[in-house]
Enzyme design. Structure first.
Site, PDB file in Angstrom:
ATOM      1  N   ASP A  31       0.853  -1.178   0.000  1.00 14.83           N
ATOM      2  CA  ASP A  31       0.000   0.000   0.000  1.00 14.83           C
ATOM      3  C   ASP A  31       0.900   1.242   0.000  1.00 14.83           C
ATOM      4  OD1 ASP A  31      -1.674   2.137   0.569  1.00 14.83           O
ATOM      5  OD2 ASP A  31      -2.841   1.064   2.071  1.00 14.83           O
ATOM      6  N   GLU A  83      29.490   8.767   6.161  1.00 12.71           N
ATOM      7  CA  GLU A  83      29.617   7.348   6.490  1.00 12.71           C
ATOM      8  C   GLU A  83      29.558   6.522   5.206  1.00 12.71           C
ATOM      9  OE1 GLU A  83      26.084   5.363   8.340  1.00 12.71           O
ATOM     10  OE2 GLU A  83      25.544   7.406   8.901  1.00 12.71           O
ATOM     11  N   CYS A 120      25.478   9.295  11.566  1.00  9.45           N
ATOM     12  CA  CYS A 120      24.824  10.516  11.087  1.00  9.45           C
ATOM     13  C   CYS A 120      25.145  11.757  11.915  1.00  9.45           C
ATOM     14  CB  CYS A 120      23.316  10.304  11.051  1.00  9.45           C
ATOM     15  SG  CYS A 120      22.810   8.892  10.039  1.00  9.45           S
ATOM     16  N   HIS A 244      17.435  14.863  13.790  1.00 12.52           N
ATOM     17  CA  HIS A 244      17.937  13.925  12.790  1.00 12.52           C
ATOM     18  C   HIS A 244      16.763  13.154  12.227  1.00 12.52           C
ATOM     19  CE1 HIS A 244      19.968  10.793  10.699  1.00 12.52           C
ATOM     20  NE2 HIS A 244      19.597   9.866  11.560  1.00 12.52           N
ATOM     21  N   LYS A 253       8.104   9.920  16.716  1.00  9.29           N
ATOM     22  CA  LYS A 253       8.317   9.255  18.006  1.00  9.29           C
ATOM     23  C   LYS A 253       9.196  10.112  18.919  1.00  9.29           C
ATOM     24  CE  LYS A 253       8.167   4.633  15.849  1.00  9.29           C
ATOM     25  NZ  LYS A 253       6.953   4.109  16.500  1.00  9.29           N
ATOM     26  N   SER A 364      24.020   6.494  14.912  1.00 13.58           N
ATOM     27  CA  SER A 364      23.942   5.123  15.412  1.00 13.58           C
ATOM     28  C   SER A 364      25.287   4.706  15.964  1.00 13.58           C
ATOM     29  CB  SER A 364      23.516   4.179  14.289  1.00 13.58           C
ATOM     30  OG  SER A 364      22.187   4.438  13.896  1.00 13.58           O
TER      31      SER A 364
END
Length: 445
Positions: A31, A83, A120, A244, A253, A364
């Protein structure tokens, strides 16, 4: 005391576009809203066959230098954050300097050059390095050029494939900046994590669910640490909150977590108490499981309140505009979030000078940094000089078969030749291989 900050920015987006709802989703049998609403993405940018992290970084840097009337002697250091490096010894900044020296009379022989790596967050760390260099008085009146450049590719079929992207952000760090002034206060959250890594490999190994949890945990730690030096903050203290943005869905979130934290023990929490109750306090619970469940229920309720929706719409949503159309730029992602906010303010006719941004960077592995920036008086002139939307609109729209070819072209393990989809013009382009296996570049008029 003389202010130090970002004097100017320029971007260079990969010249190709993958349409997620109309090209990617049908091929995957998904979808389209899984991408547009779930991830919050409309499209990804990709480099053409003659583009890579060097050409994109050099092209962004040249645009910046030309617009600001700079020569090589004006630059005292060049730091590249990436990176996606293809050289384990020679920094990408040397390749970019070599490109720029093809088009300027002077050279960068007396500029300090380096490369930063921490996923990042390296772009923000490079800005920190430049800021400290200038504050220490070691710049001799010169500015720093910080370039965040990445090609964020995932293995075909990987869960992160839809979040790919490619582009570069060039930033001039200088005294008396025109765009934003950097604050002295910073907050950090850092831990040894294995949520996302590339152990001598091009495509990342990713634990998606863990990556989200680590991102949120480090951001919370960084926010707490920032408040320990800058003081308690309030939702109305900042005009925008660029975070970020690997994809906008993750920022949703982080924003909810941040809002819950900054309204705690404020009048906002008290106003919401009648509607959803006060925030759960851990000391009121006998075990962690009960507290976690109560907190989850509170967060679900908080997300639906008018106060939160209004704050998110004003402070966070405007930072996501560019990312929705270009995907993840790794080291450049938080910096295009800042730029997106400033562009939105310009379009809305906001008087942003003197107002503050709360910037949340993340890498990360893992580390987060929270710092504040103050918008400078000449910000509008800087933003109106950019051609961001024109670059985005000019990209070549790939078919699925063309996307597969482009992905193979930039896969280091495949020796794939590919005719370019666009013609380079007044820009740097990859020009084949040298005698030691090095990548060569030329400026195409």
């Amino acid at each position: 005391m003389t202010t130090v900050g970002i004097d100017a920015m320029e971007i260079w987006t990969g010249k190709l576009k993958l349409d997620l709802p109309n090209t990617f989703a049908p091929e995957k049998g998904e979808d389209p809203e899984k991408y547009t609403k779930g991830l919050g993405l409309n499209a990804s940018s990709f480099p053409d066959s003659y583009e890579d992290i060097v050409t994109m970084g050099a092209n962004a840097a040249k645009k910046l230098m030309d617009r600001k009337g700079l020569e090589p002697d004006d630059i005292g250091r060049i730091d590249v954050a990436t990176e996606s490096s293809f050289d384990n010894s020679k920094p990408i900044s040397t390749y970019i300097a070599g490109c720029l020296e093809q088009v300027y009379e002077g050279d960068f022989h007396h500029a300090n050059k380096g490369e930063r790596k921490f996923a990042c967050i390296a772009g923000t760390q490079s800005i920190d390095d430049a800021y400290n260099w200038i504050r220490a008085g070691r710049n001799r009146g010169r500015a720093a050029l910080v370039i965040a450049t990445d090609t964020a590719l995932y293995a075909r079929g990987d869960a992160g494939e839809a979040t790919q992207g490619a582009g570069a952000v060039a930033m001039l760090i200088d005294e008396d900046p025109d765009l934003v002034e950097l604050s002295m206060e910073q907050g950090y959250g850092s831990a040894d994590e294995t949520d996302f890594l590339k152990p001598n490999q091009q495509f990342p190994s990713v634990d998606g669910k863990r990556s989200v949890k680590v991102y949120l945990a480090r951001m919370r730690e960084a926010l707490e640490d920032f408040e320990s030096v800058a003081g308690k903050i309030h939702p109305d203290d900042f005009a925008y909150g660029p975070f970020h943005t690997p994809f906008p869905g993750m920022v949703r979130k982080a924003a909810l977590l941040a809002y819950r934290h900054i309204i705690r023990d404020t009048e906002v929490e008290e106003e919401l108490a009648e509607e959803i109750g006060r925030q759960p306090r851990q000391e009121a619970f006998d075990d962690d499981e009960a507290f976690t469940e109560a907190l989850r229920e509170y967060m679900d309720a908080l997300k639906g309140t008018e106060q939160y929706q209004d704050w998110y719409g004003r402070t966070i949503e405007p930072t996501l505009g560019i990312s929705r159309d270009v995907g993840n730029w790794y080291t450049g992602s938080v910096h295009i979030a800042r730029l997106s906010a400033l562009m939105h303010a310009a379009e809305q006719g906001e008087d942003l000078a003197g107002q503050r941004l709360l910037v949340g960077s993340y890498g990360s592995g893992a580390q987060a940094e929270i710092h504040a920036e103050t918008v400078c008086d000449n910000w509008l002139e800087e933003v109106e000089a950019l051609d961001v939307q024109e670059q985005i609109d000019a990209r070549y729209d790939l078919s699925w078969a063309e996307y597969e070819e482009v992905h193979d072209r930039h896969n280091h393990e495949k020796d794939k030749e590919l005719e370019e989809f666009t013609a380079p013009e007044n820009e740097f382009a990859f020009d084949g291989w040298g005698r030691m296996g090095e990548r060569k570049y030329r400026y195409v008029e």
